[in-house]
Design an enzyme around this catalytic site. Sequence first.
Site, short mmCIF file in Angstrom:
data_model
loop_
_atom_site.label_atom_id
_atom_site.label_comp_id
_atom_site.label_asym_id
_atom_site.label_seq_id
_atom_site.Cartn_x
_atom_site.Cartn_y
_atom_site.Cartn_z
N ILE A 21 -9.38 41.69 -67.39
CA ILE A 21 -8.31 40.69 -67.37
C ILE A 21 -6.96 41.41 -67.20
CG2 ILE A 21 -7.27 38.74 -68.54
CD1 ILE A 21 -10.29 38.44 -67.76
N GLU B 240 -18.63 41.50 -50.23
CA GLU B 240 -19.98 41.00 -50.01
C GLU B 240 -20.09 39.50 -50.28
OE1 GLU B 240 -19.87 45.20 -50.26
OE2 GLU B 240 -19.16 43.71 -51.72
N PHE C 230 -5.12 35.43 -66.46
CA PHE C 230 -6.15 34.54 -65.93
C PHE C 230 -7.49 35.09 -66.40
CE2 PHE C 230 -8.96 32.75 -62.73
CZ PHE C 230 -8.39 31.51 -62.43
N GLU D 104 -11.17 39.56 -57.16
CA GLU D 104 -10.87 38.26 -56.55
C GLU D 104 -11.91 37.84 -55.51
OE1 GLU D 104 -8.48 36.38 -57.62
OE2 GLU D 104 -7.37 37.81 -58.85
N ARG E 259 6.17 66.13 -37.84
CA ARG E 259 5.36 67.31 -38.18
C ARG E 259 4.96 68.06 -36.92
NH1 ARG E 259 3.50 71.48 -40.83
NH2 ARG E 259 1.44 71.38 -41.80
N GLY F 259 -2.90 64.69 -44.10
CA GLY F 259 -3.64 65.89 -44.50
C GLY F 259 -3.53 66.15 -45.99
N GLY F 260 -3.30 67.40 -46.35
CA GLY F 260 -3.21 67.76 -47.76
C GLY F 260 -2.11 67.01 -48.49
N GLY G 131 -19.42 38.39 -63.01
CA GLY G 131 -18.37 38.90 -62.15
C GLY G 131 -18.27 38.04 -60.90
#
Length: 387
Positions: free
Chosen positions: A168, A375, A134, A371, A276, A347-348, A142
């Site tokens: 694209i 904003e 597309f 898309e 954990r 975490g890590g 943009g």
Amino acid sequence: MDFSIPDELQALRDSYGSFLEREVRPVEDRWRPQLELGEWTDDMQADGVAIRKRSAQEGFYACYLPEDVGGQGVSTLGTTLLVEDTGRSGMQFAMAAMGPPNPAAPSPVLLDAQPHVRDRYLPPLVAGEETMCFALTEPEAGSDAQAIRTRAEQRGDTWVLNGTKHYITAADDASLALVFAVNDADKRAHGGITAFIVPRDQYRVVRQQLTVAGTHPYELVFDDAEVPADHVVGEVGFGFYTAMTFLNAGRAYIGANCLGMAQFCLDVAVEHAQSRTVFGKPLARNQGVSFPLADTKVEIEAGRWLTYNLAWKVDQGDAPMLESSIVKLYDTEMAFRAADRAMQVLGGMGLMREAPIERVWRYVRMLRIVEGASEVQRLVISRSLGL
């Protein structure tokens, strides 16, 4: 109001889930070491194509298209459910099994092509044998898409295109591009931009553009690209209107993809928090861990019903432009928060390539821009308020 999923759509969902486990999971497991390293080999690409074709054979890949062009005529809501389940699977190869929201899949916009042209190009796309791209975005256009500069000049029975497109997706393997070009610079979006089906031999893919996400778009160049007059999609000058016809369903699919990936992140984070042990107790016993995950659960449920409502309205024949902007804004932002919280909980380990969250985090960060950036959606929503 009935908020239940119809039985026939639940059956479709169950069938698709079985397909993912039967056909996709073994491939995902086979290539897991390469996936964890971010590699994508030719053999992996071939397996992805095989999954796409197999999904097409079973009627999932292009299920959203009408039966008379090889689809299954599945509703927008039904397709939305399948896209959501694709994202929730957490499998990278699952993205090959479902057309939306991938622009490589056959676009419903092609349905507005002349019948003999549509019948020439759609069958191999629906069968998963070929792909498309597309081509709208340009270096100077943009979010303001009507500012595109690619020109289309009619010379007899041929249109000649000149210009550059970038960002694209899936352009490298595409057999055709759906290209938007200016045929009247004064009218532009109001009757001066036309959509064309452009075969692969009429444009050049000049470079790949690397992004933070796992998908990398391309730049296309059109140098006196010759396009037959019958390859116009819809009416001359009204390419934007043709594309907008299918925008709302596309936004539902983007939202559904975000829902699925957010749920996947939540599932991974919950499992980690439960298993954990930190300072002598399960990680989940810390409210600093459990409360953010509770927030994620709430946000996913809110996004789910916003998205289902949009899909339902599309199926009713409405043109829910406001709802589509709300879904695009909310779901992409929500999915990023879900991935970010999950990464924090891990975490890590969350930062590691062998863990799946960082990949999703990078991908959904991209979705807040492509898309229609967040904003732009806020601008549309604020205008609906008279602001």
